[in-house]
Design a protein around this motif. Sequence first.
Motif, mmCIF file in Angstrom:
data_model
loop_
_atom_site.group_PDB
_atom_site.id
_atom_site.type_symbol
_atom_site.label_atom_id
_atom_site.label_comp_id
_atom_site.label_asym_id
_atom_site.label_seq_id
_atom_site.Cartn_x
_atom_site.Cartn_y
_atom_site.Cartn_z
ATOM 1 N N VAL A 87 0.856 -1.182 0.000
ATOM 2 C CA VAL A 87 0.000 0.000 0.000
ATOM 3 C C VAL A 87 0.889 1.226 0.000
ATOM 4 C CG1 VAL A 87 -1.995 -1.048 1.152
ATOM 5 C CG2 VAL A 87 -0.215 0.011 2.529
ATOM 6 N N TYR A 114 -5.762 3.004 4.139
ATOM 7 C CA TYR A 114 -5.957 1.936 3.160
ATOM 8 C C TYR A 114 -6.726 0.794 3.819
ATOM 9 C CZ TYR A 114 -2.199 4.465 0.863
ATOM 10 O OH TYR A 114 -1.436 5.452 0.283
ATOM 11 N N GLY A 119 -6.268 -3.404 0.280
ATOM 12 C CA GLY A 119 -5.246 -2.419 -0.063
ATOM 13 C C GLY A 119 -5.818 -1.181 -0.724
ATOM 14 N N TYR A 121 -7.316 2.413 -1.435
ATOM 15 C CA TYR A 121 -7.146 3.723 -0.816
ATOM 16 C C TYR A 121 -8.474 4.177 -0.227
ATOM 17 C CZ TYR A 121 -6.168 8.736 -0.497
ATOM 18 O OH TYR A 121 -6.023 10.024 -0.074
#
Length: 125
Positions: A87, A114, A119, A121
């Motif tokens: 990430v 995250y 993962g 955003y």
Amino acid sequence: MKKSLIKALLFLPVFVLLLNSAAVAETYVVVKNGVAKRYDTKTGAYKGTVGNSGATAASSDGESIAVLMQTGSVHRYDSNGAYRGRVGSGKAVGVQVAGGVIVVTYENGSLRRYDAKTGAYKGSN
């Protein structure tokens, strides 16, 4: 409704909660000599390492693990140690996992969130 059916329906949420909590693999992680090591929360038993050497910090919420590497990248693992990807965009200086969210602190002071499992955003603060 009969009393026994009402009692059963009242007990059902508690039973489901107990089943779910028993299924969760509780793990904490410690960095020693550049290696992130997993331990069982309940027994303290060693469960193996995640990643290779070069770890500077790590965090776990019991289900997900995030490891900050010397390069500034953050790697994700599940509580069994399986690699789940990276990430962030590098230059991270801190990492924290809580409630299924990884919070990465960057050298410019910004924070980014995250999803620990995917993962994805989730925004910045």
